[in-house]
Scaffold this active site. Structure first.
Site, PDB file in Angstrom:
ATOM      1  N   CYS A  15     -28.752 -50.148 -29.577  1.00  0.00           N
ATOM      2  CA  CYS A  15     -27.915 -51.223 -29.054  1.00  0.00           C
ATOM      3  C   CYS A  15     -26.778 -51.485 -30.036  1.00  0.00           C
ATOM      4  O   CYS A  15     -26.759 -50.935 -31.138  1.00  0.00           O
ATOM      5  CB  CYS A  15     -28.720 -52.503 -28.812  1.00  0.00           C
ATOM      6  N   CYS A  18     -27.432 -52.429 -33.671  1.00  0.00           N
ATOM      7  CA  CYS A  18     -27.735 -51.357 -34.625  1.00  0.00           C
ATOM      8  C   CYS A  18     -26.461 -50.927 -35.352  1.00  0.00           C
ATOM      9  O   CYS A  18     -26.467 -50.715 -36.567  1.00  0.00           O
ATOM     10  CB  CYS A  18     -28.353 -50.158 -33.898  1.00  0.00           C
ATOM     11  N   ASP A 425       0.015 -45.940 -14.862  1.00  0.00           N
ATOM     12  CA  ASP A 425       0.864 -44.800 -15.168  1.00  0.00           C
ATOM     13  C   ASP A 425       1.626 -44.421 -13.901  1.00  0.00           C
ATOM     14  O   ASP A 425       1.157 -44.664 -12.783  1.00  0.00           O
ATOM     15  CB  ASP A 425      -0.014 -43.632 -15.647  1.00  0.00           C
TER      16      ASP A 425
END
Length: 742
Positions: A15, A18, A425
């Site tokens: 997760c 960590c 774009d």
């Protein structure tokens, strides 16, 4: 004293906390700064002089994770395969346990021992990723979903072992009968341990695949560069790996070949297809002194290029770096369940302990006290909680796939909720990305079709996008499909200006009017001069067609707007989303397209790095203290970093792999109209997930007091958990009825 920056592949993270833990641990080393990207499982570490890579690796390993220097072209780790293996094996063993436990008619003599034999491998080997993560979290005083899962599995198996070995559940011929209140110590919860593990392993597999796609984005970028180069050293030309080029090397690039490194043209002229990096279909004309970028494709001429930037210094590598850094800025937030579980887990443990102590003090009955304490843990087992996100995500993403909308992960759903601005774009997103003839205006007394046919004759040998557009238009206009194509002789190209040739004895020139006037003394009649100005004003590329010393026609070529783009912009505007066009194209062409589709704000002539800057600027604008949430829609490598930097990235499915891997959502049909559908589906899925989590936590809040009071048979608790899971699944399946509004 200079710092050294290194990358380390990190293993064992489950997760975002960590990643934060590793960052803090590395940051405690003198002079070390570190950023850990949970999505790509890479740590960027800055080491001062005197600090070695081994020191950094040792620190990560002491924290409970693995670290290694990345290997070039390294194969993906087997973590995903290991998870799938655990999932398949656990599911195969868990199904019989579920059937035996929940269907008394199937319970034969000694069934409980068979169920135990099947459950123990699931609860140990199958659930090992959760146990390991829970232990790591416990060492650092943290509690997450892994802690809940591990506790739930251990409690279920522990209670069952107690009942089998100490209670009456181990006797041959025992059957589990439904009892609403109280407990006699002979109920088993092996199916709880087995099925919770299976469901959550499935969620972990989905999560792992989402992270792997982030890593594939970077690998796909690396593969876009040239593999070899024809280098000239000491007068000898030889083929070497592109990675061995050094600054100052001169290398030859033949037509159709990729440029091996960034450099300057020292000999030759050509047209470079730079769409890979710029996103624009119009090629860039280059000659001696022009700069070229690695990974772009040479057109018709042979070039001799002197390398100025190689390896990690090239523009392609810089885009890859931008992409990875941009992902760091939007690392995965902890799931709502993880955040709440930080308080939920300690609370459940305290309540379980209170139940144990309370029953011992009030009754002195050890069995009743243990039953109430374990029932409290059992009822809090996060089956529905664990299903809340993955089942809704699965239903939502499946429905999205049917609609041509591919959603990466649950984080996307959270960020899509408050989108206020969408940057789009131009080429390949709003427009088709292909040059087409828009109009042909002939001089008085000339036929437009014949002028186009003559122009196609001299352009037929060229691979230039404008030339291909003229040839395609002439072929499409052939009467009845008859091959009326003319052939040209003595064709010569003037890079960046035009082309000349002889067609049926006529000297033909096709190119810019200024070039015709300067080189061939061909003047433009008033009618054609007006047509040229009108075409250029609309953002088209206009060329003159002349023969025998007179200008005969003007042909306008343009990247056409997708038929659905205007309606898509209107729908996004109706959703309260401000649409802004970003493009590497020139201002006039960009504003012409924007006006055609109803976009009011345009940023033209921007580089990939400037697109990222534009995303950051929009995010920082905000209304008061709240920043704006920005979405980005694009299709090219040049959009990849901006897609990653945006709060929500949407890639056209017709675009490059790099763009799709960097995006949060892929629109398979390559249609901007799908952007509004994607946002609506994401928001609906997020609402479903939150409803699931509300039910899961509400169920625990209502059931835990009953378990503590000894009023809830743990078997009924297991059944209630199953029903809560069924509710979560059915609620998630309502997403299958999602229908986009047109």
């Amino acid at each position: 004293m200079t710092d050294t920056t290194i990358d380390l592949d990190i293993g064992g993270m489950t997760c975002a906390s960590c990643a934060n833990r590793i960052e803090r641990k590395l940051g405690k080393l003198p002079g070390v700064t570190a950023t850990v990207n949970y999505a790509t499982e890479v740590a960027h570490v800055s080491l001062p002089e005197g600090m070695t890579v081994a020191d950094a690796i040792r620190t990560v390993e002491q924290t409970g994770y693995t670290a290694a220097v990345p290997e070039p072209e390294a194969e993906p780790t087997t973590t995903g395969t290991s998870l799938v293996t655990r999932l398949v094996a656990s599911a195969a063993m868990g199904l019989p346990v579920l059937l035996l436990s929940m269907a008394p008619a199937l319970q034969f003599a000694g069934w409980q021992w068979v169920a135990l034999a099947l459950t123990l491998p699931i609860a140990t080997w199958g659930a090992w990723p959760f146990h390991r993560a829970a232990a790591l979290n416990l060492r650092h005083g943290a509690a997450t979903m892994d802690t809940l899962v591990s506790l739930g599995v251990i409690a279920a198996v522990g209670w069952s072992l107690w009942a089998l070995l100490v209670g009456d559940a181990g006797r041959i011929g025992m059957r589990m009968e439904m009892q609403w209140f109280g407990s006699h110590g002979d109920e088993l919860y092996l199916e709880v341990a087995a099925i919770v593990t299976v469901f959550l392993l499935g969620g972990r597999v989905i999560e792992h695949r989402a992270k792997r796609s982030s890593q594939q984005a970077l690998r796909s970028l690396a593969r876009l560069g040239a593999k070899e180069a024809s280098v000239i050293r000491d007068g000898v030309e030889s083929r070497i790996p592109a990675a061995e080029l050094v600054v100052g090397d001169r290398f030859r690039v033949v037509p159709g070949e990729k440029v091996a490194a960034d450099g300057v043209v020292v000999e030759g002229a050509s047209a470079i297809d730079a769409s890979l990096l710029t996103g624009e279909s119009l090629p860039v004309e280059v000659r001696v002194g022009s700069e070229v970028v690695g990974a772009t494709i040479n057109g018709h001429g042979v070039l001799l290029v002197e390398a100025t930037r190689v390896g990690a210094d090239t523009e392609l590598s810089r885009i890859a770096s931008l992409l990875e850094r941009a992902q760091e800025g939007k690392a995965e937030v902890q799931r709502l369940a993880d955040r709440v579980s930080q308080f939920f887990v300690p609370t459940v443990l305290v309540l379980s302990l209170l139940a144990l102590v309370g029953w011992l003090v009030l009754t002195g009955d050890v069995t009743a006290a243990f039953t109430a304490a374990v029932a409290t843990l059992i009822i809090a087992c996060p089956c529905a909680l664990g299903l809340a996100t993955p089942t809704a995500l699965l239903a939502g993403t499946t429905r999205g796939a049917e609609l041509g909308i591919l959603i990466r992960d649950a984080r996307v759903l959270e960020t899509s909720r408050g989108i206020t601005t969408m940057l789009v774009d131009k080429t390949g997103t709003v427009t088709e990305g292909r040059m087409r003839v828009e109009s042909v205006v002939a001089a008085d007394g000339e036929e437009a079709a014949e002028a186009l046919r003559i122009a196609a004759a001299v352009e037929r040998a060229s691979e230039h996008p404008i030339a291909r557009a003229i040839v395609d238009a002439a072929d499409a206009a052939a009467v009845g499909g008859e091959d009326r194509a003319l052939r040209a002789a003595d064709v010569q190209a003037a890079p960046g200006a035009g082309v000349v040739g002889v067609v049926d004895g006529r000297a033909v020139q096709v190119g810019k009017p200024a070039w015709l006037a300067a080189e061939w003394a061909v003047a433009a009649p008033a009618r054609l001069a007006e047509a040229f100005e009108a075409a250029e004003a609309k953002g088209a590329t206009a060329l003159a067609i002349a023969w025998d010393g007179e200008m005969r026609a003007i042909v306008a070529v343009r990247d056409t707007v997708k038929a659905t783009s205007r309606a898509a912009v209107e729908r996004l505007d109706a959703l309260g989303i401000d649409v802004v066009m970003l493009t590497g194209d020139h201002e006039r062409a960009a504003r012409a397209v924007a006006a055609e589709v109803g976009i009011r704000r345009v940023l033209a002539g921007v580089t990939p790095a400037q697109k990222v800057d534009a995303v950051r600027e929009e995010q920082a604008r905000g209304d008061g203290p709240r920043p704006r949430r920005v979405a980005m829609a694009g299709d090219g490598v040049n959009d990849a970093a901006a897609l990653a930097a945006a709060d929500l990235g949407l890639a056209m499915g017709t675009g490059t792999d790099a763009a799709q891997q960097a995006a949060d959502i892929t629109l398979v049909h390559g249609d901007l109209a799908g952007a509004a559908d994607a946002i609506a589906l994401s928001r609906r899925t997020l609402r479903t997930i939150r409803g699931n989590l509300f039910w899961a936590f509400g169920y625990n809040a209502a059931a835990i007091p009953l378990a503590m009071a000894g009023l809830l048979n743990p078997l009924i608790a297991g059944a209630a958990m199953a029903l809560s899971s069924v509710f979560v699944v059915l609620h998630s399946l309502t997403l299958r009825r999602f229908s986009p509004r047109r």
